[in-house]
Design an enzyme around this catalytic site. Structure first.
Site, PDB file in Angstrom:
ATOM      1  N   TYR A  33       2.868 -13.808  -4.213  1.00  0.00           N
ATOM      2  CA  TYR A  33       2.353 -13.546  -2.865  1.00  0.00           C
ATOM      3  C   TYR A  33       2.758 -14.643  -1.906  1.00  0.00           C
ATOM      4  O   TYR A  33       3.243 -15.697  -2.312  1.00  0.00           O
ATOM      5  CB  TYR A  33       0.825 -13.392  -2.894  1.00  0.00           C
ATOM      6  CG  TYR A  33       0.047 -14.685  -3.015  1.00  0.00           C
ATOM      7  CD1 TYR A  33       0.014 -15.394  -4.208  1.00  0.00           C
ATOM      8  CD2 TYR A  33      -0.645 -15.211  -1.923  1.00  0.00           C
ATOM      9  CE1 TYR A  33      -0.697 -16.581  -4.319  1.00  0.00           C
ATOM     10  CE2 TYR A  33      -1.361 -16.400  -2.029  1.00  0.00           C
ATOM     11  CZ  TYR A  33      -1.383 -17.081  -3.217  1.00  0.00           C
ATOM     12  OH  TYR A  33      -2.075 -18.259  -3.333  1.00  0.00           O
ATOM     13  N   LYS A 149       4.302 -19.248  -6.696  1.00  0.00           N
ATOM     14  CA  LYS A 149       3.138 -18.711  -5.977  1.00  0.00           C
ATOM     15  C   LYS A 149       2.747 -17.341  -6.561  1.00  0.00           C
ATOM     16  O   LYS A 149       3.036 -16.297  -5.979  1.00  0.00           O
ATOM     17  CB  LYS A 149       3.424 -18.627  -4.474  1.00  0.00           C
ATOM     18  CG  LYS A 149       2.141 -18.600  -3.636  1.00  0.00           C
ATOM     19  CD  LYS A 149       2.412 -18.977  -2.206  1.00  0.00           C
ATOM     20  CE  LYS A 149       1.216 -18.767  -1.301  1.00  0.00           C
ATOM     21  NZ  LYS A 149       0.047 -19.600  -1.586  1.00  0.00           N
ATOM     22  N   GLU A 182      -3.297 -31.287  -6.340  1.00  0.00           N
ATOM     23  CA  GLU A 182      -3.451 -30.626  -5.032  1.00  0.00           C
ATOM     24  C   GLU A 182      -4.821 -29.975  -4.978  1.00  0.00           C
ATOM     25  O   GLU A 182      -5.624 -30.111  -5.904  1.00  0.00           O
ATOM     26  CB  GLU A 182      -2.342 -29.586  -4.830  1.00  0.00           C
ATOM     27  CG  GLU A 182      -2.358 -28.478  -5.867  1.00  0.00           C
ATOM     28  CD  GLU A 182      -1.281 -27.420  -5.655  1.00  0.00           C
ATOM     29  OE1 GLU A 182      -0.861 -27.185  -4.512  1.00  0.00           O
ATOM     30  OE2 GLU A 182      -0.887 -26.806  -6.657  1.00  0.00           O
ATOM     31  N   LEU A 207       2.095 -26.537  -5.772  1.00  0.00           N
ATOM     32  CA  LEU A 207       2.809 -25.587  -4.927  1.00  0.00           C
ATOM     33  C   LEU A 207       3.382 -26.378  -3.752  1.00  0.00           C
ATOM     34  O   LEU A 207       2.647 -27.126  -3.094  1.00  0.00           O
ATOM     35  CB  LEU A 207       1.850 -24.508  -4.400  1.00  0.00           C
ATOM     36  CG  LEU A 207       2.563 -23.462  -3.539  1.00  0.00           C
ATOM     37  CD1 LEU A 207       3.334 -22.483  -4.425  1.00  0.00           C
ATOM     38  CD2 LEU A 207       1.584 -22.704  -2.670  1.00  0.00           C
TER      39      LEU A 207
HETATM   40  N1  PDD Z   1      -2.789 -21.124  -0.279  1.00  0.00           N
HETATM   41  N2  PDD Z   1      -1.468 -25.250  -2.868  1.00  0.00           N
HETATM   42  C1  PDD Z   1      -2.087 -24.123  -3.265  1.00  0.00           C
HETATM   43  C2  PDD Z   1      -2.628 -24.046  -4.659  1.00  0.00           C
HETATM   44  C3  PDD Z   1      -2.215 -23.036  -2.367  1.00  0.00           C
HETATM   45  O1  PDD Z   1      -2.818 -21.905  -2.764  1.00  0.00           O
HETATM   46  C4  PDD Z   1      -1.710 -23.159  -1.049  1.00  0.00           C
HETATM   47  C5  PDD Z   1      -1.791 -22.038  -0.056  1.00  0.00           C
HETATM   48  C6  PDD Z   1      -1.086 -24.364  -0.679  1.00  0.00           C
HETATM   49  C7  PDD Z   1      -0.497 -24.576   0.693  1.00  0.00           C
HETATM   50  O2  PDD Z   1       0.675 -23.828   0.874  1.00  0.00           O
HETATM   51  P1  PDD Z   1       1.140 -23.348   2.328  1.00  0.00           P
HETATM   52  O3  PDD Z   1       1.148 -24.565   3.184  1.00  0.00           O
HETATM   53  O4  PDD Z   1       2.473 -22.781   2.109  1.00  0.00           O
HETATM   54  O5  PDD Z   1       0.089 -22.348   2.799  1.00  0.00           O
HETATM   55  C8  PDD Z   1      -0.966 -25.380  -1.626  1.00  0.00           C
HETATM   56  C9  PDD Z   1      -2.808 -19.890   0.484  1.00  0.00           C
HETATM   57  C10 PDD Z   1      -3.006 -20.111   1.929  1.00  0.00           C
HETATM   58  C11 PDD Z   1      -3.827 -18.950  -0.132  1.00  0.00           C
HETATM   59  O6  PDD Z   1      -3.782 -18.806  -1.351  1.00  0.00           O
HETATM   60  O7  PDD Z   1      -4.623 -18.351   0.592  1.00  0.00           O
END
Ligand code: PDD
Length: 286
Positions: A33, A149, A182, A207
């Site tokens: 996703y 992801k 993270e 991620l």
């Molecule tokens: N989450 N780390 C994890 C585990 C995440 O699920 C996310 C994002 C990030 C940040 O990634 P980005 O900057 O590309 O949004 C880091 C999304 C927003 C979610 O699962 O809703």
């Protein structure tokens, strides 16, 4: 106006949209996703998100059902049909529907693509940032490839729920080596006593956030010293500032970790400064 969801070539009323109960993501969480911010009607950092989607697909040997140009068209269509000006788009691709067997389904099985869009209130986000959030630390019990992801998010869900029940807005995950990787749904950052910005390197244990990548570019353009290295829970407690980043949260200051005050217990200038310029073109910040 009712919400509209895109499902495999059709725009459906959100409440009636669906995929098969044999969908591989429903059975095995066999899917990937992306969450992309919609900022003033545009898909923010779309290229980065689509690149990461292609990488996730390649890592899992999952076929994307359409090329990038078609995908961009559908993403815009979903944003427009839902009249979202500020919000986010959710995109999920699964390995399709097939009789439940662990092996990949036969090569002709079409992937399932679902895209939805949701508005959010940017004013409420800014108010939350001015207040800051609390974080708790928890063991990182995820699989060894969180750089992909995938929708396989059970450890993240459990961590997030535990954080909520503790009155916190995020959980920071701690590896067996004692270093923070993270957040459960965001990247983790601290500012040390010297003012250096520290975040975990983008290896296979986190991620690589698209928001993170942009923040690194902004920080470098603003001549903030940036160090991509892992940091410990003890370093976090002693940090001058802490914050999280992600497409839905942008930059959100962290004011307490495990009940301990970070800095003076108020959102820090580095985090608020980065948030303030986040949507500005990086080139103009130097
Ligand atoms: N989450 N780390 C994890 C585990 C995440 O699920 C996310 C994002 C990030 C940040 O990634 P980005 O900057 O590309 O949004 C880091 C999304 C927003 C979610 O699962 O809703």
């Amino acid at each position: 106006m009712s919400r509209v969801a895109y499902v495999n070539g059709r725009y459906l009323r959100h409440a009636e949209a669906g995929v098969s109960i044999d969908d591989r993501a429903f059975l095995f969480s066999d899917g990937i996703y992306e969450v992309i911010e919609v900022f003033d009607g545009a898909l923010f950092d779309e290229a980065g998100h689509l690149d990461r989607l292609a990488r996730s697909a390649a890592e899992l040997r999952l076929n994307l059902p359409m090329g990038e140009a078609a995908l961009k068209f559908v993403l815009r269509e979903v944003v427009a049909r839902n009249r979202v000006r500020f919000g986010h788009v959710y995109l999920q691709v699964t390995r399709g529907a097939a009789r439940r067997e662990h092996y990949f389904p036969s090569p002709g099985t079409p992937p399932n693509l679902v895209i939805t869009a949701r508005p959010h209130d940017p004013v409420a986000g800014d108010a939350k940032a001015r207040k800051g959030i609390e974080v708790i630390t928890l063991p990182d019990i995820r699989w060894k490839r969180p750089d992909i992801k995938t929708v396989s998010l059970l450890p993240n869900v459990l961590a997030k729920q535990q954080a909520k029940e503790a009155g916190a807005g995020e959980a920071w995950l701690v590896g067996a080596d004692g270093f923070i990787t993270e957040g459960a749904s965001s990247n983790a950052w601290i500012v040390d006593a010297e003012g250096s910005l520290i975040t975990h390197p983008a290896d296979s244990s986190i991620l690589c956030g698209i928001t993170r990548t942009r923040l690194l570019a902004i920080a470098r353009a603003k001549a903030i010293r940036v160090i991509e290295r892992a940091f410990t829970v003890a370093e976090t407690y002693a940090a001058r500032e802490a914050f999280i980043s992600g497409a839905t949260t942008l930059v959100l200051p962290v004011v307490r970790v495990d009940g301990r005050m970070i800095g003076d217990g108020a959102p820090g200038p580095t985090a608020l400064g980065l948030r303030a310029v986040f949507h500005d073109p990086v080139a103009s910040l130097g």
